[in-house]
Design an enzyme around this catalytic site. Structure first.
Site, mmCIF file in Angstrom:
data_model
loop_
_atom_site.group_PDB
_atom_site.id
_atom_site.type_symbol
_atom_site.label_atom_id
_atom_site.label_comp_id
_atom_site.label_asym_id
_atom_site.label_seq_id
_atom_site.Cartn_x
_atom_site.Cartn_y
_atom_site.Cartn_z
ATOM 1 N N LYS A 5 -7.947 -2.756 15.673
ATOM 2 C CA LYS A 5 -6.870 -3.567 16.254
ATOM 3 C C LYS A 5 -7.413 -4.385 17.441
ATOM 4 C CE LYS A 5 -3.004 -3.710 15.342
ATOM 5 N NZ LYS A 5 -2.244 -4.548 14.354
ATOM 6 N N THR A 28 0.878 -1.172 0.000
ATOM 7 C CA THR A 28 0.000 0.000 0.000
ATOM 8 C C THR A 28 0.916 1.222 0.000
ATOM 9 O OG1 THR A 28 0.012 0.273 2.407
ATOM 10 C CG2 THR A 28 -1.641 -1.251 1.483
ATOM 11 N N TYR A 37 -9.143 3.134 14.197
ATOM 12 C CA TYR A 37 -7.901 2.325 14.140
ATOM 13 C C TYR A 37 -7.818 1.404 15.348
ATOM 14 C CZ TYR A 37 -2.976 1.171 14.999
ATOM 15 O OH TYR A 37 -1.802 0.506 15.305
ATOM 16 N N THR A 70 -1.152 -3.040 19.382
ATOM 17 C CA THR A 70 -0.796 -1.706 19.863
ATOM 18 C C THR A 70 -1.342 -1.448 21.265
ATOM 19 O OG1 THR A 70 -1.333 0.623 19.491
ATOM 20 C CG2 THR A 70 -2.833 -0.946 18.539
ATOM 21 N N ASP A 71 -0.722 -0.498 21.966
ATOM 22 C CA ASP A 71 -1.252 -0.101 23.276
ATOM 23 C C ASP A 71 -2.571 0.671 23.151
ATOM 24 O OD1 ASP A 71 -0.245 2.267 22.201
ATOM 25 O OD2 ASP A 71 0.957 2.822 23.961
ATOM 26 N N GLU A 72 -2.883 1.121 21.913
ATOM 27 C CA GLU A 72 -4.074 1.979 21.753
ATOM 28 C C GLU A 72 -5.378 1.228 22.017
ATOM 29 O OE1 GLU A 72 -3.825 4.711 18.439
ATOM 30 O OE2 GLU A 72 -1.640 4.626 18.448
ATOM 31 N N ASN A 112 4.072 3.766 21.053
ATOM 32 C CA ASN A 112 4.477 4.457 19.810
ATOM 33 C C ASN A 112 5.936 4.185 19.466
ATOM 34 O OD1 ASN A 112 2.061 5.997 20.729
ATOM 35 N ND2 ASN A 112 2.541 7.226 18.934
ATOM 36 N N ASP A 154 -7.881 20.197 17.111
ATOM 37 C CA ASP A 154 -7.507 18.899 17.666
ATOM 38 C C ASP A 154 -8.062 17.750 16.811
ATOM 39 O OD1 ASP A 154 -6.257 17.254 19.413
ATOM 40 O OD2 ASP A 154 -7.457 17.804 21.181
HETATM 41 P P1 NAD Z 1 2.899 0.702 8.450
HETATM 42 O O1 NAD Z 1 1.631 1.389 8.079
HETATM 43 O O2 NAD Z 1 4.192 1.442 8.335
HETATM 44 O O3 NAD Z 1 3.074 -0.626 7.574
HETATM 45 C C1 NAD Z 1 2.021 -1.503 7.341
HETATM 46 C C2 NAD Z 1 2.441 -2.475 6.242
HETATM 47 O O4 NAD Z 1 1.344 -3.370 6.008
HETATM 48 C C3 NAD Z 1 2.759 -1.802 4.907
HETATM 49 O O5 NAD Z 1 3.928 -2.354 4.352
HETATM 50 C C4 NAD Z 1 1.549 -2.131 4.050
HETATM 51 O O6 NAD Z 1 1.848 -2.205 2.656
HETATM 52 C C5 NAD Z 1 1.127 -3.485 4.599
HETATM 53 N N1 NAD Z 1 -0.299 -3.764 4.374
HETATM 54 C C6 NAD Z 1 -1.355 -2.941 4.616
HETATM 55 N N2 NAD Z 1 -2.498 -3.546 4.257
HETATM 56 C C7 NAD Z 1 -2.159 -4.783 3.788
HETATM 57 C C8 NAD Z 1 -2.903 -5.888 3.275
HETATM 58 N N3 NAD Z 1 -4.239 -5.816 3.161
HETATM 59 N N4 NAD Z 1 -2.245 -6.999 2.919
HETATM 60 C C9 NAD Z 1 -0.878 -7.081 3.028
HETATM 61 N N5 NAD Z 1 -0.128 -6.048 3.469
HETATM 62 C C10 NAD Z 1 -0.753 -4.928 3.850
HETATM 63 O O7 NAD Z 1 2.678 0.164 9.925
HETATM 64 P P2 NAD Z 1 3.711 0.016 11.128
HETATM 65 O O8 NAD Z 1 3.803 1.297 11.841
HETATM 66 O O9 NAD Z 1 4.934 -0.645 10.626
HETATM 67 O O10 NAD Z 1 2.905 -0.997 12.056
HETATM 68 C C11 NAD Z 1 3.053 -2.411 11.914
HETATM 69 C C12 NAD Z 1 2.172 -3.110 12.924
HETATM 70 O O11 NAD Z 1 2.551 -2.722 14.241
HETATM 71 C C13 NAD Z 1 0.690 -2.763 12.803
HETATM 72 O O12 NAD Z 1 -0.053 -3.931 13.034
HETATM 73 C C14 NAD Z 1 0.453 -1.733 13.903
HETATM 74 O O13 NAD Z 1 -0.881 -1.794 14.363
HETATM 75 C C15 NAD Z 1 1.435 -2.197 14.952
HETATM 76 N N6 NAD Z 1 1.951 -1.141 15.839
HETATM 77 C C16 NAD Z 1 2.493 0.006 15.337
HETATM 78 C C17 NAD Z 1 3.016 0.965 16.195
HETATM 79 C C18 NAD Z 1 3.665 2.227 15.676
HETATM 80 O O14 NAD Z 1 4.018 3.106 16.482
HETATM 81 N N7 NAD Z 1 3.886 2.373 14.396
HETATM 82 C C19 NAD Z 1 2.959 0.761 17.579
HETATM 83 C C20 NAD Z 1 2.387 -0.432 18.065
HETATM 84 C C21 NAD Z 1 1.903 -1.369 17.185
HETATM 85 P P1 TYD Z 2 0.888 9.751 15.534
HETATM 86 O O1 TYD Z 2 2.330 9.742 15.117
HETATM 87 O O2 TYD Z 2 -0.158 9.908 14.473
HETATM 88 O O3 TYD Z 2 0.646 8.450 16.428
HETATM 89 P P2 TYD Z 2 -0.657 8.022 17.330
HETATM 90 O O4 TYD Z 2 -1.794 8.886 16.997
HETATM 91 O O5 TYD Z 2 -0.880 6.610 16.892
HETATM 92 O O6 TYD Z 2 -0.206 8.145 18.743
HETATM 93 O O7 TYD Z 2 0.669 10.950 16.566
HETATM 94 C C1 TYD Z 2 1.428 11.060 17.766
HETATM 95 C C2 TYD Z 2 0.879 12.222 18.566
HETATM 96 O O8 TYD Z 2 1.141 13.440 17.841
HETATM 97 C C3 TYD Z 2 -0.631 12.184 18.745
HETATM 98 O O9 TYD Z 2 -0.949 12.687 20.033
HETATM 99 C C4 TYD Z 2 -1.165 13.106 17.670
HETATM 100 C C5 TYD Z 2 -0.066 14.148 17.532
HETATM 101 N N1 TYD Z 2 0.088 14.740 16.187
HETATM 102 C C6 TYD Z 2 0.093 16.131 16.022
HETATM 103 O O10 TYD Z 2 -0.050 16.904 16.995
HETATM 104 N N2 TYD Z 2 0.238 16.637 14.760
HETATM 105 C C7 TYD Z 2 0.386 15.836 13.664
HETATM 106 O O11 TYD Z 2 0.495 16.344 12.514
HETATM 107 C C8 TYD Z 2 0.414 14.406 13.859
HETATM 108 C C9 TYD Z 2 0.573 13.478 12.679
HETATM 109 C C10 TYD Z 2 0.256 13.910 15.138
#
Ligand code: NAD
Ligand code: TYD
Length: 353
Positions: A164, A40, A160, A134-136, A189, A290
């Protein structure tokens, strides 16, 4: 070569996935890693240039929601284990388009679970299904609440986190109903190299560099608990190998930051590395409307992971943020490429839509 395990890692071209794929491919030559990704907007194979020629690495472009295709891949590669990261991951996008989140995060997870259930029925105990969450899912804390533990009740607020949470429930249901050897981790995060610049840290580093406004939601008072992405990948390695079947592990850095304070640290670090005078980019801070339903605070208690499995973060935040800012400043081409959308066209040509 006879591999000890063939691990299907989903979402391996995304932010966290590429670090997990790299760690497993390089650390475990005795495992074969199948990186399954739909590519994606968030998936980018350029993130994996340094592993693409490794003999134990295979890339497959597929959608986790396509159950027949997933079954075919399980059979073709004789998949022994799954580490499932593929997801739609950005809260702001989920507010605009909740259907895609339910489809990918819930139905996609279900399709993988069902494939695992059908393919591994001879002996579930020897095949692990690891779901990365995720912790969310735990909802939001007040400033004076205690941290999320593994027994905190689920209370998701955004589309989201609701998607999850639903996927976590399905994973547990497949353990309780069919005896699948599942494991879940809920992480705070992440930050670090290769994060798509729609998330706070890479977006703001890029904007500071280009002297663009920094859109701070609300008053910037929301709190997040930040973990360096490679420490998350290390934790996934530990949980995958040592975690107890059916169990849940929280992963976090005990590293809470109010957004506005974190933004000031980023400004200071970028200005320092670009040779600007201190405070030069503070004028870019722009308070905007916000986010709807914006969770006030997330904070993870990861003592169980430390006490039971011996994992701890390896990097202090100051070091991690400096490494991260440096990486984005030195990889402007990567940022330009993913923000221009050119890479999507390139991979469409190579692998089809
Ligand atoms: P990301 O959005 O960077 O990457 C997601 C990947 O999944 C991409 O490579 C995308 O192409 C692929 N994808 C999306 N839909 C798909 C589908 N239908 N089939 C196959 N592939 C598909 O996400 P991320 O930040 O790397 O997060 C990875 C995982 O970790 C997620 O499950 C997310 O919920 C979890 N997570 C993320 C964070 C964070 O801070 N980023 C924290 C805790 C948990
Ligand atoms: P984000 O990186 O989107 O992660 P998450 O919402 O999953 O925690 O955002 C981190 C924090 O930063 C969240 O409190 C929202 C805030 N934020 C902004 O204030 N401005 C922005 O443009 C973005 C993307 C996030």
């Amino acid at each position: 070569m006879n591999y000890k395990k063939t691990i299907l890692i989903t979402g391996g071209a995304g932010f966290i996935g590429n670090h997990v794929v790299r760690l497993f491919v390089k650390k475990y030559p005795e495992y074969r890693v199948i990186n399954l990704d739909k590519l994606t907007y968030a998936g980018n194979l350029a993130n994996l240039k340094d592993v693409e020629d490794e003999p134990n690495y295979v890339f497959v472009k597929a959608d986790i929601c396509d159950f027949e295709k997933i079954l075919e891949i399980f059979k073709l590669y004789a998949v022994t284990d799954v580490i499932h990261l593929a997801a739609e991951s950005h809260v702001d996008r989920s507010i605009k388009d909740p259907f895609t989140f339910a489809q990918t995060n819930v139905m996609g997870t279900l399709s993988l679970l069902q494939a695992a259930k059908e393919m591994w029925q001879d002996d579930y105990s020897s095949h692990r299904f690891y779901h990365v969450s995720t912790d969310e899912v735990y909802g939001a804390l007040d400033f004076d609440d205690t941290l999320f533990t593994e027994t905190t009740s689920y209370d998701p607020h955004s589309p989201y986190s609701a998607s999850k949470a639903a996927s976590d429930h399905f994973v547990r249901a497949f353990h309780d109903t069919y005896g699948l050897n599942v494991i879940i981790s809920n992480c705070s995060n992440n930050y670090g190299p290769y994060q798509f610049p729609e998330k706070l840290i890479p977006l703001f580093i890029n904007n500071i560099r280009h002297r663009k406004p920094l859109p701070v939601y609300g008053k910037g008072e929301n709190v997040r608990d930040w973990l360096y992405v490679i420490d998350h990948a290390r934790a996934i390695d530990v949980v995958f190998h040592k975690g107890k079947a059916g169990d849940t592990y929280n992963i976090g850095g005990f590293n809470e930051w109010k957004n506005i304070d974190l933004i000031k640290v980023m400004i200071k670090t970028v200005d320092k590395l670009l040779g600007n005078p201190e405070g030069h980019s503070l004028d870019l801070i722009t308070f905007v409307t916000d986010r709807a339903g914006h969770d006030l605070r997330y904070a993870i208690d990861s003592r169980k992971l430390k006490n039971e499995l011996g994992w701890e973060p390896s990097l202090q935040f100051e070091e991690g943020i400096e490494k991260t800012v440096k990486w984005y400043l030195e990889n402007q081409d990567w940022l330009d490429n993913v923000t221009s959308g050119e890479y999507e066209k390139y991979y469409e040509k190579m692998y089809g839509k």
